[in-house]
Design an enzyme around this catalytic site. Structure first.
Site, PDB file in Angstrom:
ATOM      1  CG  ASP A 184     -24.212  20.601   5.910  1.00  0.00           C
ATOM      2  OD1 ASP A 184     -23.536  21.200   5.047  1.00  0.00           O
ATOM      3  OD2 ASP A 184     -25.454  20.564   5.894  1.00  0.00           O
ATOM      4  CE  LYS A 229     -13.762  -2.446  -1.739  1.00  0.00           C
ATOM      5  NZ  LYS A 229     -13.353  -3.391  -2.735  1.00  0.00           N
ATOM      6  CE  LYS A 270     -14.003   2.697  -3.745  1.00  0.00           C
ATOM      7  NZ  LYS A 270     -13.161   1.549  -3.373  1.00  0.00           N
ATOM      8  CG  ASP A 283     -11.716 -14.185  18.093  1.00  0.00           C
ATOM      9  OD1 ASP A 283     -11.844 -15.173  17.353  1.00  0.00           O
ATOM     10  OD2 ASP A 283     -10.693 -13.932  18.737  1.00  0.00           O
ATOM     11  CG  HIS A 334      -9.310   1.643  -3.823  1.00  0.00           C
ATOM     12  ND1 HIS A 334      -9.755   0.690  -2.930  1.00  0.00           N
ATOM     13  CD2 HIS A 334      -9.840   1.308  -5.021  1.00  0.00           C
ATOM     14  CE1 HIS A 334     -10.508  -0.186  -3.561  1.00  0.00           C
ATOM     15  NE2 HIS A 334     -10.591   0.166  -4.826  1.00  0.00           N
ATOM     16  CG  HIS A 371     -16.560  -4.354  -4.957  1.00  0.00           C
ATOM     17  ND1 HIS A 371     -16.559  -3.067  -4.457  1.00  0.00           N
ATOM     18  CD2 HIS A 371     -15.471  -4.433  -5.759  1.00  0.00           C
ATOM     19  CE1 HIS A 371     -15.527  -2.392  -4.955  1.00  0.00           C
ATOM     20  NE2 HIS A 371     -14.843  -3.196  -5.737  1.00  0.00           N
TER      21      HIS A 371
END
Length: 401
Positions: free
Chosen positions: A153, A321, A148, A326, A146, A319
């Site tokens: 370089d 995540k 990405k 704190d 999952h 979407h």
């Protein structure tokens, strides 16, 4: 009656086979699993929450590539931005730049074979990863890469929640605008993204490039933002999240498209509420998959009862995540706050510790909160028959949603 009995027996045998397949496959995976420990790093970080800005920046960096472009993608669509992406990779490969593209089999298996052939003919090194295999076919079908990740370089790295397709730049009216978090980095932290790609490439192709000097990061490169990467494979993420939640003294903010926590994480969240930690959870109002919204309701009821704030994002599809503790630690990456990410998927997250970087992320989270409204307690307290049925079905398959 005989036909019914045969069908029932076939169903039970199939269910038994799937359970044995899954449990034995998981056991074998745990036996082979080797935990990765990435060190504290320093890099310069910037963040994207809009697909158009991210892809404009990413494609510009790919255009500037001189040596190599390494990419892991979960989903790449065959649409306008997908074709632009493929054309760019082919063009760079023809220039002599080493291009390696690794796609998850489940996420991108609908890709036209003609596109794959054209990529290879142009010189792009292409492979699928997490291809289902015997003897544990069902288990291997559930385990997905999952991540990405993009490394250019060895100097620029990207990690986050955006896949590649028109829906991520507002191409799907139902899910537009698309709200997500994706980071870009320059500095010593890029070496860990490179190492992660090379490990996944070897796992998928058998080609070991991990000791190749062309991919080693120069020691003198160092940025300002203190951070650390965590890579998990359906093992380790729950423990990481437990430690993160236990750190909280004042507040926890969780942004996720799918809120389906394990019982251990629910215990941590309820424990935080018991010690007067303020908890805010942001989820989308609109669902992009069946039953994922209903799967979260049983957890929302328990948390709301103890004083948590549950918000539904109204301005498009959410979407993101992200977890903020704190205002001291911010987790951003590819993992959702759900059982699939916890116990099945291969994920990579970044813990950000630098105050200035966290302030920038906090401003974006504040925008998310202002664009959200509290979840309807009436909906949760008095569910109709249809909702009860959906919740029951979601509960039965919550590990695979």
């Amino acid at each position: 009656m005989t036909i019914v009995f045969i069908l029932l027996l076939a169903f039970l045998l199939a269910a038994l086979w799937l359970r044995i397949d899954f449990l034995r496959g998981k056991k074998l995976h745990k036996q082979k699993y080797e935990k990765k420990d990435y060190p504290i790093r320093y890099a310069d970080l910037s963040f994207f929450t809009e697909g158009k800005m991210l892809f404009s920046d990413l494609f510009e960096e790919i255009l500037r590539a001189k040596q190599h472009v390494h990419l892991i993608c979960y989903i790449v669509r065959e649409d306008s931005i997908g074709h632009h992406f493929f054309s760019l990779l082919k063009s760079k490969a023809k220039e002599g730049v080493e291009v390696r593209l690794l796609l998850d089999w489940v996420g991108s298996n609908r890709l036209n074979p003609t596109i794959i052939r054209e990529l290879k003919e142009a010189g792009v090194h292409f492979s699928f990863c997490q291809v289902p295999r015997l003897p544990y076919l069902f288990y291997s079908l559930q385990v997905r890469n999952h991540k990405k990740i993009c490394v250019i370089d060895g100097r620029v790295g990207y990690l986050g929640g955006f896949n590649i397709g028109d829906e991520y730049i507002g191409g799907d009216p139902k899910l537009s605008p698309w709200r997500d978090y994706h980071l870009k980095m320059t500095g010593e932290g890029v070496t860990d993204l490179q190492a992660e790609f090379l490990q996944d490439w070897q796992n998928a192709t058998g080609e070991d490039l991990q000791t190749d000097p062309n991919y080693q990061w120069p020691d003198e490169s160092r940025g300002k933002c203190r951070h650390q990467f965590f890579s998990t494979e359906g093992i380790g993420l729950e423990e990481n999240y437990q430690k993160l939640l236990r750190m909280a003294e004042k507040k926890i903010v969780i942004g996720t498209p799918y809120f389906i926590p394990s019982e251990r994480l629910m215990t941590e969240l309820l424990g935080a509420l018991a010690r007067n930690v303020e908890i805010t959870i942001i989820v989308p109002q609109t669902a992009d998959h069946s039953l994922v919204r209903e799967a979260s309701y049983q957890y929302f009821r328990r948390l709301l009862k103890q004083g948590a704030n549950i918000l539904q994002f109204q301005h498009g599809f959410y979407h993101s995540k992200i977890i903020l503790i704190d205002d001291k630690v911010c987790d951003i990456g590819t993992a959702n706050f759900d059982k699939r990410s916890l116990f099945l998927n291969h994920e990579m997250n970044c813990y950000v510790y630098d105050p200035s970087c966290i302030d920038a992320l906090k401003k974006e989270l504040d925008k998310d909160i202002r664009s959200s409204f509290p979840v309807s307690k009436k909906l949760l307290d008095k569910p109709g028959f249809s909702l009860k049925l959906k919740e029951t079905c979601a509960r039965l398959i919550s590990n695979f949603l």
